[in-house]
Design an enzyme around this catalytic site. Structure first.
Site, PDB file in Angstrom:
ATOM      1  N   LEU A 517      -8.638   0.983  -9.655  1.00 33.94           N
ATOM      2  CA  LEU A 517      -7.392   0.636 -10.235  1.00 33.94           C
ATOM      3  C   LEU A 517      -6.394   0.205  -9.023  1.00 33.94           C
ATOM      4  O   LEU A 517      -5.471  -0.366  -9.461  1.00 33.94           O
ATOM      5  CB  LEU A 517      -6.640   1.913 -10.842  1.00 33.94           C
ATOM      6  CG  LEU A 517      -7.152   2.559 -12.220  1.00 33.94           C
ATOM      7  CD1 LEU A 517      -6.878   3.967 -12.352  1.00 33.94           C
ATOM      8  CD2 LEU A 517      -7.056   1.667 -13.092  1.00 33.94           C
ATOM      9  N   GLY A 518      -6.598   0.785  -7.981  1.00 35.01           N
ATOM     10  CA  GLY A 518      -5.830   0.365  -6.905  1.00 35.01           C
ATOM     11  C   GLY A 518      -6.276   0.958  -5.677  1.00 35.01           C
ATOM     12  O   GLY A 518      -7.153   1.777  -5.624  1.00 35.01           O
ATOM     13  N   ARG A 519      -5.610   0.578  -4.539  1.00 29.90           N
ATOM     14  CA  ARG A 519      -6.013   0.776  -3.174  1.00 29.90           C
ATOM     15  C   ARG A 519      -4.824   0.953  -2.367  1.00 29.90           C
ATOM     16  O   ARG A 519      -3.854   0.188  -2.331  1.00 29.90           O
ATOM     17  CB  ARG A 519      -7.102  -0.049  -2.635  1.00 29.90           C
ATOM     18  CG  ARG A 519      -6.865  -1.552  -2.446  1.00 29.90           C
ATOM     19  CD  ARG A 519      -8.110  -2.149  -1.888  1.00 29.90           C
ATOM     20  NE  ARG A 519      -9.031  -2.331  -2.469  1.00 29.90           N
ATOM     21  CZ  ARG A 519     -10.339  -2.935  -2.194  1.00 29.90           C
ATOM     22  NH1 ARG A 519     -10.602  -3.304  -0.895  1.00 29.90           N
ATOM     23  NH2 ARG A 519     -11.144  -2.909  -3.017  1.00 29.90           N
ATOM     24  N   VAL A 525      -8.034   4.531  -5.757  1.00 29.80           N
ATOM     25  CA  VAL A 525      -7.518   5.066  -6.868  1.00 29.80           C
ATOM     26  C   VAL A 525      -8.528   4.456  -8.248  1.00 29.80           C
ATOM     27  O   VAL A 525      -8.755   3.123  -7.859  1.00 29.80           O
ATOM     28  CB  VAL A 525      -6.435   4.853  -7.607  1.00 29.80           C
ATOM     29  CG1 VAL A 525      -6.020   5.797  -8.812  1.00 29.80           C
ATOM     30  CG2 VAL A 525      -5.426   5.500  -6.387  1.00 29.80           C
ATOM     31  N   ASP A 636      10.107   6.589  -2.236  1.00 25.24           N
ATOM     32  CA  ASP A 636       9.671   5.115  -2.241  1.00 25.24           C
ATOM     33  C   ASP A 636       9.789   4.802  -3.775  1.00 25.24           C
ATOM     34  O   ASP A 636       8.922   4.259  -4.407  1.00 25.24           O
ATOM     35  CB  ASP A 636       8.012   5.264  -1.820  1.00 25.24           C
ATOM     36  CG  ASP A 636       7.962   3.367  -1.673  1.00 25.24           C
ATOM     37  OD1 ASP A 636       8.573   2.586  -1.459  1.00 25.24           O
ATOM     38  OD2 ASP A 636       6.601   3.236  -1.748  1.00 25.24           O
TER      39      ASP A 636
END
Ligand SMILES: *[C@@H]1O[C@H](CO)[C@@H](O)[C@H](O)[C@H]1NC(C)=O
Ligand SMILES: *[C@@H]1O[C@H](CO)[C@@H](O)[C@H](O)[C@H]1NC(C)=O
Ligand SMILES: *[C@@H]1O[C@H](CO)[C@@H](O)[C@H](O)[C@H]1NC(C)=O
Ligand SMILES: *[C@@H]1O[C@H](CO)[C@@H](O)[C@H](O)[C@H]1NC(C)=O
Ligand SMILES: *[C@@H]1O[C@H](CO)[C@@H](O)[C@H](O)[C@H]1NC(C)=O
Length: 767
Positions: A517-519, A525, A636
């Site tokens: 899904l993401g990095r 992920v 963030d």
């Protein structure tokens, strides 16, 4: 850095006694040394190739051994002698011995080189080995013992070998053996078919007995004593010279033993902890971690940790301990590959739980297994979180993660005490939800209707009570919070679950890219589907993260994350710390990031949804600032980190940990408010926080002057149908303006914003 060898290389008279190591063969072994000899350790690696890695390293040594050297052969088992190491080659079952300073020369005499061996045991200056194929074990001469001597050639440091006459014994040559160890000037062998143990060699008289009628699960020796694990009781029994066979612990069952010259260490059967007896300093023995295999020398003992297959070494006593000694950071085989199937009480090591992609076995031959005894119990400070199965050892989790009565007893915690202890720990740190991975598409499990009531505190005057989680139902109702909230179906997750690594591996197809899904800098992920059908997001730390963050910090972070529960944050469902992994399992957010909806071409949200998202994100942040203990600041906040669940509910995501003092905490909170103000401006205008198509490109510099001049309407996103009454949007603009004020003291708190947004949502929009 590694100065162990500077000590080992010192001439003999500096040493309290000769450095030595004795034991049966295993996946890790110490070659010991004195005078010209050099000491080093070797182990079978966990690459699936059964390659041999050796280490010792001392750059200042005149007789320099390469650091972390690779012998270039593949071995089934290892046994170390005085300055040399022996092993059984995994392709042919032939013996191979090499000296520390002469890796290329085989120290097996010619007459024995073509024999197959099933067991090998190197002593101080000799080697004895049992004939028979390592893998099959039914050759006609299986069980015959061959012995050879290994000696120095002058002062060159080189070694040579010859068939042994000292170890020739008529009784021995008439018998068949199944196991063997070698000490200093003697060897002991377990006679086949339960025939007891026979010891022979020039110094075997030191043992005071040449024939022991007992049978042992495993045995080992020190310089002049012998200890074995009794087959029946699992307890250790020793024989030898009075001063050299220190009393073993009684009443404790062991699974393996190793000997230094004047001490023994063993691995306990119950918690796989190390116990040593004899001449050693007990405070140096590692506590709190179990081991699969260990090997002792006089000075240092090394083992393979069950937690992560990493090497750990400890000193025997404080004499001449070098300032630093670190073994190489390399994964090692937890045991020997064997053709037998595992017994009851053992598990078969499953290599696919290791992080290496496509590694299905640690053995070169796929028909071989590594069988290890299951632990039943955990070290002090840990509780049993998962029992042993056929394919995996039991799992121990740190007591700091103990959450319910199932582990209070073993963790020595009473309920009240546990709460107190937690509180104390929590007060020490503050959690930061910080930049770690952006753009995660974490998705939701279910809409949370759980009416979570709480008080908010802070600078906002009198304490107010309101609902933090408003679902669709709340939108339709108007007026104040329901005094009788419905008894909720608690869809909010409860306590964090401990996942098995194998389960998460299966759920992510082995952490494959297509599940990604993401990095980010933290790791990857993945989207995963658990066996119960739940969709989850799995966040897995990469090696760099694991090496650079301390395990205690991670545990503390986990403990805090486990306690955070809110409908407007991405909740942690569970975690996995097996095999040294750090994997967090989160709710899966099916509608992606707010960023992708506002700016990335996904469906642009209508005003009702946008306002609700603003409110929910505010509530998520308010929870983190005001309700969470310790308070959490995000640092963030941006549209990438506001995710949308399957009901379009907003969830704050992305977690990290850091220490913060009180003063910084306030400041950081007001920074979150500022960043949230930018999110509000993006929601209002539909433009990005920084966008060169606008002048000025910075959204704050662009929108704030307009809002202050009473031209807030000019900032409203024209690509979405305007509501008939834009007044609520103008109030949103005012809120955003107040949140991005330069002076942090002039900004409202998250509570004020959440409350104001809540009233806008409740009043509703006339579309
Ligand atoms: C077995 O391995 C050794 C060391 O790697 C190699 O030298 C030898 O040629 C191999 N033998 C066979 C039969 O493959
Ligand atoms: C054992 O080791 C500890 C820790 O290094 C040290 O403080 C203690 O003095 C040692 N005890 C003895 C008897 O050497
Ligand atoms: C379990 O482990 C503890 C150490 O953590 C040990 O003291 C205890 O004797 C063990 N109990 C059993 C039943 O094995
Ligand atoms: C206690 O917590 C563990 C881990 O979260 C869970 O697996 C177990 O079922 C719980 N036990 C009880 C009695 O609630
Ligand atoms: C090893 O674990 C994996 C899951 O990670 C599983 O699919 C596989 O069946 C296991 N292997 C064996 C031999 O049980």
């Amino acid at each position: 850095m590694l100065s162990l060898l500077s000590f080992l290389f010192l001439p003999f008279f500096y040493l309290p006694y000769s450095a030595s190591g004795y034991g049966s063969m295993g996946p890790i072994s110490a070659a010991f040394g004195n005078n010209e000899d050099v000491a080093f350790f070797c182990a079978i690696d966990a690459s699936g190739k059964q390659a041999i890695i050796c280490w010792n390293t001392d750059d200042s040594s005149p007789e320099k051994l390469p650091n972390n050297f690779d012998v270039g052969v593949s071995m089934a088992a290892l046994s170390g002698g005085g300055g040399f190491m022996c092993g059984i080659l995994s392709n042919t079952s032939q013996a191979y011995c090499w000296g520390a300073l002469d890796l290329g020369t085989n120290l097996v005499p010619n007459v024995y080189r073509s024999n197959n061996y099933s067991r090998i045991a190197a002593g101080r200056n000799h080697v004895c080995a049992i004939r028979g194929s390592y893998y099959v074990g039914n050759d006609h001469d299986h069980g015959v013992v061959d012995c050879w001597d290994v000696f120095n050639v002058g002062n060159s440091g080189k070694l040579n070998s010859q068939q042994s006459t000292l170890f020739y014994d008529q009784n021995v040559s008439n018998l068949m053996f199944e196991s063997i160890v070698s000490g200093e000037g003697f060897s002991c062998g377990g006679v086949k078919d339960g025939g007891g143990v026979l010891c022979w060699g020039p110094t075997s008289y030191n043992l005071g007995i040449s024939k022991i009628s007992e049978n042992f699960l495993e045995f080992s020796c020190s310089k002049s004593s012998f200890c074995g694990i009794s087959q029946g009781s699992g307890e250790v029994k020793c024989w030898g010279k009075n001063d050299s066979y220190p009393k073993p612990p009684s009443g404790t069952r062991f699974v393996t033993l190793t000997g230094g010259s004047n001490h023994f260490c063993g691995i306990r059967e119950d918690n796989h902890g190390v116990e040593c007896w004899g001449d050693f300093n007990s405070s140096l023995v590692p506590r709190g971690s179990g081991f699969y295999a260990i090997s002792a020398s006089d000075i240092v003992t090394c083992g393979i940790r069950e937690l992560d297959l990493v090497l750990d070494c400890w000193f025997v006593n404080n004499t001449n301990v070098p300032p630093e000694y670190d073994p190489p950071l390399q994964l090692c085989s937890p045991g020997l590959c064997s053709p037998r199937s595992c017994n009851v009480g053992e598990f078969r090591f499953n290599a696919s739980t290791l992080s290496e992609p496509d590694l299905t076995s640690l053995c070169i031959r796929k028909d071989l297994n590594i069988c290890s005894r299951c632990g039943s119990n955990c070290s002090e400070g840990f509780f049993l979180s998962s029992s042993c199965t056929e394919n995996a050892d039991r799992i121990c989790s740190p007591c700091s993660l103990c959450q319910n009565s199932s582990c209070w007893g073993v963790c020595g915690l009473e309920k009240a005490e546990m709460k107190q202890r937690r509180k104390r720990q929590m007060q020490k740190i503050v959690l930061i939800l910080g930049p770690s991975i952006s753009g995660f598409l974490l998705i939701l499990v279910g809409w949370c209707l759980f009416p979570y009531l709480f008080f908010f505190k802070g600078k906002d005057g009198p304490k107010k009570k309101f609902r933090s989680c408003m679902g669709k139902k709340d939108e339709e109702s108007n007026g104040d919070a329901d005094p009788n909230p419905p008894v909720a179906v608690p869809q909010c997750p409860g306590e964090a679950q401990i996942f098995r690594l194998s389960e998460l591996k299966d759920a992510t197809n082995g952490f494959k890219e297509f599940n990604e899904l993401g990095r980010g800098s933290y790791g990857f992920v993945y989207k995963a589907v658990l066996t119960d059908g739940r969709q989850v997001a799995v966040k897995r730390a990469n090696a760099a993260t694991i090496i650079h963050t301390n395990i205690r910090d991670f545990e503390l972070e986990l403990e805090i994350l486990c306690k955070l529960r809110h409908c407007n944050i991405v909740n942690l469902l569970g975690y996995c710390t097996e095999m040294g992994e750090r994997i967090l399992v989160y709710e899966y957010m099916s509608h992606g990031t707010l960023h992708d909806h506002l700016h990335g071409g996904l469906s642009p949200l209508n005003w009702t949804v946008r306002l609700r998202i603003a409110m929910q994100a505010a509530k998520g942040l308010e929870y983190l600032h005001m309700e969470a203990n310790p308070p959490v600041v995000h640092r963030d906040i941006k549209t990438f980190n506001i995710l949308l669940d399957s009901d379009w509910g907003a969830r704050i995501s992305d977690f990290g940990l850091s220490n913060l003092n009180e003063k910084d905490l306030d400041e950081e909170m007001m920074n979150d408010v500022y960043n949230f103000g930018i999110v509000l401006l993006e929601i209002l205008s539909g433009r990005k926080a920084y966008d060169v198509d606008y002048s000025p490109p910075n959204i704050v510099e662009w929108a704030v002057p307009l809002i202050r001049k009473g031209k807030a309407a000019a900032t409203i996103d024209r690509y979405v149908a305007l509501p008939r009454n834009v007044e609520p949007l103008l109030r949103l603009a005012d809120m955003a303006e107040s949140a991005v004020r330069e002076n942090s003291g002039d900004r409202p708190t998250m509570s004020v914003l959440a409350h104001a947004l809540e009233s806008i949502v409740k009043e509703g929009l006339m579309l």
